[in-house]
Design an enzyme around this catalytic site. Sequence first.
Site, PDB file in Angstrom:
ATOM      1  CE  LYS A  72      -3.877   1.898   2.735  1.00 21.81           C
ATOM      2  NZ  LYS A  72      -4.713   1.633   3.939  1.00 21.81           N
ATOM      3  CB  SER A 146      -7.917   3.275   2.979  1.00 20.02           C
ATOM      4  OG  SER A 146      -7.037   2.778   3.974  1.00 20.02           O
ATOM      5  CB  SER A 170      -8.098   0.272   5.815  1.00 19.45           C
ATOM      6  OG  SER A 170      -8.802   1.478   5.991  1.00 19.45           O
TER       7      SER A 170
END
Length: 575
Positions: A72, A146, A170
């Site tokens: 990420k 996310s 997330s």
Amino acid sequence: MSIVVEQALSATSVSSRARAEAALRRIDEVDRPEVWIALRPAAEVLADADSVDERVAAGENLPLAGLLVAVKDNVDVAGMPTTAGCPEFAYTPTETASGVARLVDAGAVILGKTNLDQFATGLVGTRSPYGAVRCSWDPERVSGGSSSGSATAVALGIADLGIGTDTAGSGRVPAALQGLVGIKATLGVIPAHGVVPACVDYDCLTVFATSLDLAATAAAVMAGPEPRDPRSRTWPADVAFAAPASPRVAVPRAENLVALCDDYRDAFARTVTAARDAGMEVTEVDVTPLLEAATLLYDGAVVAQRYAAVGEFLATNPAGADPTVAAIVAAAERPAAHELVADLDTLTHVEAVAAGLMDGFDGLLLPTTTEHPTIAAVQADPTGINRRMGTFTNFCNLLDMAAVAVPGAPTADGRPFGVMFVVPAFADQVAVDLAARLTGVPTPEFVSGGVELAVFGAHLRGQPLHVQLEEIGARFVEEVRTSDAYRLTALNTTPPKPGLVRHGAGRGAPIVGELFRVSEAGLGRFLAALPAPMTLTSVELSDGRWVVGFGCTHDAASDAVDITEFGGWVAYRSR
């Protein structure tokens, strides 16, 4: 599970380079550019894979040899820009986040940096100037955020591991929407060094995988104290290493599930039935205090941590700022200091309530999220749907709890539906064990350390005192035998117990026992409560190992019946 993962976990002869080449081909095949913010050059990926092959050939033990990782883009990888989903925020770190570096040290190969809800603010995966990340199995639906890109890279069969972060859910919501496993460990167990903060006290690094085994293996590699992260933590002396054989699980009452869409409510009911069928004792409880605490993450003063992280930057109005994210962060400037103090006090009180709620239960089984919206629906209502999707996840980090997200029963029309086992801080292995039981897979190990303890009588599985081992979270390791230096006697005790005494090499016989891993504090509890004539001492096993084990005093054994010929307590009792 992807072919790449299966090959790695089964230790086949497929090279790391072959796995990397397969992943690179898969990127082209799926044609999902919105998943990535930056891909590493193919030559670099292949060079790293070749290096892993060389390390394996040289005899290194690499538990993640050749597995491909998607990171990420709010997590640092040395030499690659970290954008956190905003081009103007970009910086190029010289160090890789410690959790990711540990994966590389264990043989993993980084593919690239993935898209996300900007500044890790969102649960939908659409809040990014790099594009909305589409669900792996339905491009009209959201991927979940996310950590959208990392989860989708795994779900599409590109990466074996997706590295995300989880403040509000997330690391769990994208897993639920795309049929993955997501591990959100106790805060600080996996250090957050190298992570762009969202709410710095409640952020954690997480793992996505298609199997619980791989997710737990990766999480275990990433775990451990980190001096560069002042919030990092280590497993405590009384950590639990296993769930009991007959676990007690709490589930929410029907009144707590009103936020669920109809399909998810039905799927959750069938998942609860599956939990019962798997041997769990299930009891309904009122989780209202937890759900109310969850609202403090965005509706309370705790959200000020988001402004502290990136508020001043977003106040410069960068062109790439997502309007929804910018509005959330701007609003986080308003809470006064006394409001934050009041909210933190509220959370302290709710933590106590949560501890009481969990007393007598091994875990709390919850739906991970409420629905699976389309991208169009989220664009029409960018905050309302997102808020609802965090109903069951937002409280977890606020109350210092851990969670393991796994697929539950699919919806009636076959779509993925996810659940999670939520446990108190440091009960991570219990959550993993419960998830394994629900999904019908072998239980992988996440928590490391402890002391090996050999038992030979009333503490064996199925014997009357085994519950004492379960109470301290002991984990069965293997059946063992002593060397031939031991004799076994039947002591005159209640309940009946054997006495194991060392007489010398060749003066006894191998005695069957069981080896467990227990915490240091758990072993201390045994020692402090040990009744005469029992002892804890060093016991020699048939393979030459010496472990801590139960014995008894020589004088007690001298007045007891010698049962060595039976070779073990269970055989004697079954005569």
